[in-house]
Design a protein around this motif. Structure first.
Motif, PDB file in Angstrom:
ATOM      1  N   TYR A 114     -12.233  31.153  29.601  1.00  0.00           N
ATOM      2  CA  TYR A 114     -10.834  30.689  29.675  1.00  0.00           C
ATOM      3  C   TYR A 114     -10.542  30.107  31.062  1.00  0.00           C
ATOM      4  O   TYR A 114      -9.870  29.087  31.194  1.00  0.00           O
ATOM      5  CB  TYR A 114      -9.858  31.831  29.366  1.00  0.00           C
ATOM      6  CG  TYR A 114     -10.143  32.549  28.054  1.00  0.00           C
ATOM      7  CD1 TYR A 114     -10.716  31.884  26.971  1.00  0.00           C
ATOM      8  CD2 TYR A 114      -9.856  33.912  27.901  1.00  0.00           C
ATOM      9  CE1 TYR A 114     -11.004  32.539  25.792  1.00  0.00           C
ATOM     10  CE2 TYR A 114     -10.138  34.573  26.707  1.00  0.00           C
ATOM     11  CZ  TYR A 114     -10.719  33.886  25.664  1.00  0.00           C
ATOM     12  OH  TYR A 114     -11.005  34.543  24.490  1.00  0.00           O
ATOM     13  N   ASP A 430      -1.032  28.675  28.592  1.00  0.00           N
ATOM     14  CA  ASP A 430      -1.771  29.866  28.196  1.00  0.00           C
ATOM     15  C   ASP A 430      -1.869  29.946  26.648  1.00  0.00           C
ATOM     16  O   ASP A 430      -0.864  30.061  25.959  1.00  0.00           O
ATOM     17  CB  ASP A 430      -1.003  31.084  28.753  1.00  0.00           C
ATOM     18  CG  ASP A 430      -1.718  32.382  28.469  1.00  0.00           C
ATOM     19  OD1 ASP A 430      -2.644  32.383  27.649  1.00  0.00           O
ATOM     20  OD2 ASP A 430      -1.327  33.394  29.079  1.00  0.00           O
ATOM     21  N   ILE A 431      -3.098  29.900  26.123  1.00  0.00           N
ATOM     22  CA  ILE A 431      -3.307  29.905  24.673  1.00  0.00           C
ATOM     23  C   ILE A 431      -2.828  31.228  24.058  1.00  0.00           C
ATOM     24  O   ILE A 431      -2.183  31.249  23.005  1.00  0.00           O
ATOM     25  CB  ILE A 431      -4.823  29.744  24.370  1.00  0.00           C
ATOM     26  CG1 ILE A 431      -5.298  28.380  24.805  1.00  0.00           C
ATOM     27  CG2 ILE A 431      -5.140  29.996  22.916  1.00  0.00           C
ATOM     28  CD1 ILE A 431      -5.050  27.292  23.823  1.00  0.00           C
ATOM     29  N   GLU A 432      -3.135  32.306  24.738  1.00  0.00           N
ATOM     30  CA  GLU A 432      -2.780  33.627  24.204  1.00  0.00           C
ATOM     31  C   GLU A 432      -1.258  33.744  24.039  1.00  0.00           C
ATOM     32  O   GLU A 432      -0.759  34.224  23.019  1.00  0.00           O
ATOM     33  CB  GLU A 432      -3.304  34.717  25.156  1.00  0.00           C
ATOM     34  CG  GLU A 432      -3.074  36.156  24.694  1.00  0.00           C
ATOM     35  CD  GLU A 432      -3.898  36.513  23.460  1.00  0.00           C
ATOM     36  OE1 GLU A 432      -4.900  35.823  23.188  1.00  0.00           O
ATOM     37  OE2 GLU A 432      -3.516  37.464  22.758  1.00  0.00           O
ATOM     38  N   ALA A 433      -0.540  33.257  25.048  1.00  0.00           N
ATOM     39  CA  ALA A 433       0.925  33.329  24.996  1.00  0.00           C
ATOM     40  C   ALA A 433       1.451  32.490  23.828  1.00  0.00           C
ATOM     41  O   ALA A 433       2.373  32.899  23.104  1.00  0.00           O
ATOM     42  CB  ALA A 433       1.520  32.841  26.322  1.00  0.00           C
ATOM     43  N   LEU A 435      -0.135  31.744  21.017  1.00  0.00           N
ATOM     44  CA  LEU A 435      -0.452  32.408  19.740  1.00  0.00           C
ATOM     45  C   LEU A 435       0.529  33.540  19.452  1.00  0.00           C
ATOM     46  O   LEU A 435       0.963  33.736  18.315  1.00  0.00           O
ATOM     47  CB  LEU A 435      -1.890  32.963  19.770  1.00  0.00           C
ATOM     48  CG  LEU A 435      -3.005  31.923  19.776  1.00  0.00           C
ATOM     49  CD1 LEU A 435      -4.358  32.584  20.025  1.00  0.00           C
ATOM     50  CD2 LEU A 435      -3.036  31.151  18.454  1.00  0.00           C
ATOM     51  N   THR A 436       0.907  34.243  20.506  1.00  0.00           N
ATOM     52  CA  THR A 436       1.860  35.349  20.342  1.00  0.00           C
ATOM     53  C   THR A 436       3.234  34.793  19.980  1.00  0.00           C
ATOM     54  O   THR A 436       3.896  35.277  19.053  1.00  0.00           O
ATOM     55  CB  THR A 436       1.948  36.165  21.654  1.00  0.00           C
ATOM     56  OG1 THR A 436       0.628  36.536  22.009  1.00  0.00           O
ATOM     57  CG2 THR A 436       2.809  37.404  21.496  1.00  0.00           C
ATOM     58  N   GLY A 441      -1.719  34.660  15.940  1.00  0.00           N
ATOM     59  CA  GLY A 441      -2.961  35.145  16.561  1.00  0.00           C
ATOM     60  C   GLY A 441      -3.792  36.042  15.660  1.00  0.00           C
ATOM     61  O   GLY A 441      -4.960  36.301  15.950  1.00  0.00           O
ATOM     62  N   SER A 445      -8.020  34.112  16.855  1.00  0.00           N
ATOM     63  CA  SER A 445      -7.595  34.588  18.177  1.00  0.00           C
ATOM     64  C   SER A 445      -7.843  33.517  19.236  1.00  0.00           C
ATOM     65  O   SER A 445      -8.451  32.471  18.963  1.00  0.00           O
ATOM     66  CB  SER A 445      -8.404  35.832  18.535  1.00  0.00           C
ATOM     67  OG  SER A 445      -9.750  35.430  18.698  1.00  0.00           O
ATOM     68  N   GLN A 446      -7.422  33.850  20.442  1.00  0.00           N
ATOM     69  CA  GLN A 446      -7.645  32.961  21.588  1.00  0.00           C
ATOM     70  C   GLN A 446      -9.122  32.584  21.698  1.00  0.00           C
ATOM     71  O   GLN A 446      -9.471  31.446  22.013  1.00  0.00           O
ATOM     72  CB  GLN A 446      -7.202  33.686  22.862  1.00  0.00           C
ATOM     73  CG  GLN A 446      -7.426  32.875  24.112  1.00  0.00           C
ATOM     74  CD  GLN A 446      -7.029  33.619  25.367  1.00  0.00           C
ATOM     75  OE1 GLN A 446      -6.888  34.840  25.362  1.00  0.00           O
ATOM     76  NE2 GLN A 446      -6.835  32.904  26.441  1.00  0.00           N
ATOM     77  N   ARG A 447      -9.994  33.563  21.420  1.00  0.00           N
ATOM     78  CA  ARG A 447     -11.430  33.324  21.518  1.00  0.00           C
ATOM     79  C   ARG A 447     -11.851  32.167  20.605  1.00  0.00           C
ATOM     80  O   ARG A 447     -12.568  31.254  20.992  1.00  0.00           O
ATOM     81  CB  ARG A 447     -12.153  34.620  21.118  1.00  0.00           C
ATOM     82  CG  ARG A 447     -13.582  34.741  21.526  1.00  0.00           C
ATOM     83  CD  ARG A 447     -14.125  36.089  21.074  1.00  0.00           C
ATOM     84  NE  ARG A 447     -13.597  36.428  19.759  1.00  0.00           N
ATOM     85  CZ  ARG A 447     -14.040  35.907  18.626  1.00  0.00           C
ATOM     86  NH1 ARG A 447     -15.060  35.099  18.639  1.00  0.00           N
ATOM     87  NH2 ARG A 447     -13.483  36.235  17.483  1.00  0.00           N
ATOM     88  N   TRP A 449      -9.881  29.792  19.192  1.00  0.00           N
ATOM     89  CA  TRP A 449      -9.260  28.509  19.582  1.00  0.00           C
ATOM     90  C   TRP A 449      -9.998  27.921  20.781  1.00  0.00           C
ATOM     91  O   TRP A 449     -10.283  26.718  20.823  1.00  0.00           O
ATOM     92  CB  TRP A 449      -7.779  28.701  19.908  1.00  0.00           C
ATOM     93  CG  TRP A 449      -6.927  28.892  18.689  1.00  0.00           C
ATOM     94  CD1 TRP A 449      -6.707  30.080  18.037  1.00  0.00           C
ATOM     95  CD2 TRP A 449      -6.211  27.890  17.955  1.00  0.00           C
ATOM     96  NE1 TRP A 449      -5.898  29.874  16.942  1.00  0.00           N
ATOM     97  CE2 TRP A 449      -5.570  28.538  16.870  1.00  0.00           C
ATOM     98  CE3 TRP A 449      -6.033  26.518  18.110  1.00  0.00           C
ATOM     99  CZ2 TRP A 449      -4.778  27.858  15.950  1.00  0.00           C
ATOM    100  CZ3 TRP A 449      -5.237  25.832  17.193  1.00  0.00           C
ATOM    101  CH2 TRP A 449      -4.622  26.501  16.123  1.00  0.00           C
TER     102      TRP A 449
END
Ligand code: FAD
Length: 506
Positions: A114, A430-433, A435-436, A441, A445-447, A449
């Motif tokens: 990341y 931020d990808i994780e943000a 997705l949330t 997500g 998951s972020q992984r 994507w």
């Protein structure tokens, strides 16, 4: 209907979906005295393709308490660490990447992917290829199985490859052993009550089969949900162009790989799935861009069997979903519920997820219209969450060798969620943000994507990248050294895939 009346469930269809559904419900509810009957037509047959899974198939077998040593040899099954995507991209150094299943050690390396992917997205010339940061990719390259030795206490998720006809036979036998009734006959007519509920099925052996609840596993025909209850079908053709497939086997090679390979061809992509006795291969393509004959010739050339007489099976695919999975006293499971093309091999995962949700509804006593609505919303969201990730593969392709790939890249029929995810990637957010925030997500998951977007090289053009400053260049070298050592050290705890396949047919 009221769940307390549920004593007699009829499953229409004896494909993988039908037998998975019947086995799960029988196992969970046999103590309640609920009768489960599967009716399947000896004349219609099953689709007989679909040979790769996600990790949810392991959850399915675990919940039935069926061990790998029982079912895998019988189904010529192998382990699957993930999928390699070849030639979807023409970006130098990013022509191929691996989409791994998750493991509990991902935290040790993926943070670095990341970090460097973010730097490359900002225009810095640093290496950000996911394979360099993935333990599963390392295991797969070495043809290792995803099962660590006992002294290496980390959890690795994995899927399987299997013969779809043999797995159906296995599940049928096991389901009957635990008490599922089996009728071989074709449904000719469906009788409904005045409230629209299905009352009974009229079979071609003159039998009338009544039930309290019906599960439609009749494949693309969707005899109960779409034909009888008239639930409309929502086609995904404007997002996903492929509507046809060809399947054909080839000889297996020594040192059986532990991955599916998906290779982009001129008008779609080819799958290569290793079983213990053969490779299952196929070409998923769009009939708008090439004829079945052209597709078959291209697949044969790709497999190096142009002049052989190996038989090719041609199939049509109905890609999309029913507007509702549950109407009246009927839930559809499997192809009758919907199908997203097989790029990420998600269909059996859907089967398990649908039956699991349905069983929860029954056990919580919530067969109310409100619950049905919530169930349908969840299923629809599930379909769309997975569809968007599949569409991303096509949207980010960089091939220009055919109109098919150009049209896929230029296609603007994207969901709002997918547009937001792409904006997030290009905007170096931020990808994780994201997705949330979008609440998606749980599908990928972020992984996943990051593997896809970095894997196909969705970065600024190479000529626009600027050299990394000394500090970043040095930290990349140090981090790569750490990751390489980490993957090398961890790999010592895994056996060759070939050794883990308990039995092989000649
Ligand atoms: C090209 C392709 C590749 C795929 N790859 C994958 C993959 O890698 N991974 C994955 O998870 N999935 C994959 N799938 C999907 C997978 O094949 C299916 O989800 C799975 O086989 C379940 O099918 P099914 O049981 O819903 O339908 P089917 O196998 O079609 O079974 C339908 C059943 O209904 C019965 N039936 C129909 N009409 C009647 C009637 N009137 N009376 C009585 N019985 C009737 C039939 O006899 C049959 O038993 C793929 C699909 C395609 C097309």
């Amino acid at each position: 209907m009221d769940d307390s009346n549920l004593k007699n469930i009829v499953v229409l269809g004896g494909g993988t979906a039908g037998w998975m559904t019947a086995s799960l419900l029988q196992k969970q509810w046999q103590h309640l005295g609920i009768k489960i009957t599967v009716v399947e037509s000896p004349d219609i047959g099953i689709i007989g393709v679909g040979e790769g899974s996600t990790p949810l198939l392991k959850v399915f077998f675990d919940s039935l308490e069926i061990s790998e040593s029982e079912w895998m040899p019988e189904c010529n099954a192998t382990y699957k660490n993930g999928i390699s995507f070849n030639n979807w991209s023409t970006v130098s150094g990013y022509e191929s990447y691996f989409h791994p299943f998750p493991c509990s050690l991902d935290f040790a390396t993926f943070g670095l992917l990341y970090k460097y992917a973010a730097l490359r997205r900002k225009g810095l010339d640093v290496l950000a290829h996911p394979n360099r940061f993935s333990l599963m990719a390392g295991l797969t390259e070495k043809k290792l199985a995803p099962i660590p030795s006992e002294n290496f206490p980390f959890h690795f998720q994995y899927g399987y490859h299997f013969d779809s006809v043999l797995i159906g036979n296995f599940l049928r036998r096991r389901a009957k052993e635990i008490g599922v009734e089996h009728i071989e006959a074709t449904v000719q007519d469906v009788e409904q009550n005045s409230n629209g509920d299905i009352k009974s099925l009229k079979l071609n052996n003159n039998q009338t089969l009544s039930g309290d609840f019906f599960i439609d596993c009749s494949g693309f025909a969707s005899v109960l949900l779409q034909k009888t209850l008239k639930v409309p079908f929502l086609n995904f053709a404007e997002n996903l162009f492929n509507d046809s497939a060809i399947a054909m086997p080839t000889e297996i090679e020594p040192n059986i790989p532990s991955e599916t390979v998906s290779t982009a061809l001129t008008n779609g992509w080819a799958w290569k799935i290793p079983l213990t006795n053969r490779f299952g291969n196929g070409y998923v393509y769009s009939s708008k861009y090439c004829s079945p004959d052209e597709a078959e010739t291209e697949l044969r050339a790709h497999l190096g069997v142009l002049d052989s007489d190996i038989e090719a099976r041609h199939l049509k695919m109905k890609v999309g979903r029913a507007e509702e999975s549950w109407r009246n006293n009927c839930v559809a499971v499997g192809l009758s519920q919907g199908f997203i093309e097989p790029l990420e091999a998600t269909a059996l995962q859907f089967v398990y997820a649908t039956v699991d949700e349905f069983a929860k509804a029954f056990e919580q006593g919530e067969f109310t219209p409100q619950y049905r609505q919530e169930f349908n919303n969840r299923m629809n969201k599930n379909f769309e969450g997975i569809r968007d990730y599949i569409v991303l593969h096509y949207k980010t392709n960089s091939r220009s060798d055919s109109q098919y790939w150009i049209d896929n890249r230029e296609n603007q029929n994207l969901s709002n969620n997918l547009k937001e995810m792409l904006n997030c990637w290009y905007g170096v957010e931020d990808i994780e943000a994201a997705l949330t925030r979008l609440d998606i997500g749980t599908y990928y998951s972020q992984r996943s994507w990051a593997c896809l977007l970095a894997g196909v090289g969705t970065f600024p053009r190479e000529e626009n990248l600027i050299s990394a400053d000394l500090e970043n260049a040095q930290s990349l070298q140090d981090d790569l050294k750490y990751v390489d050592n980490f993957i090398e050290g961890c790999s010592l705890n895994f056996e060759p895939h070939e050794n883990m396949l308990t039995s092989k047919t000649p």
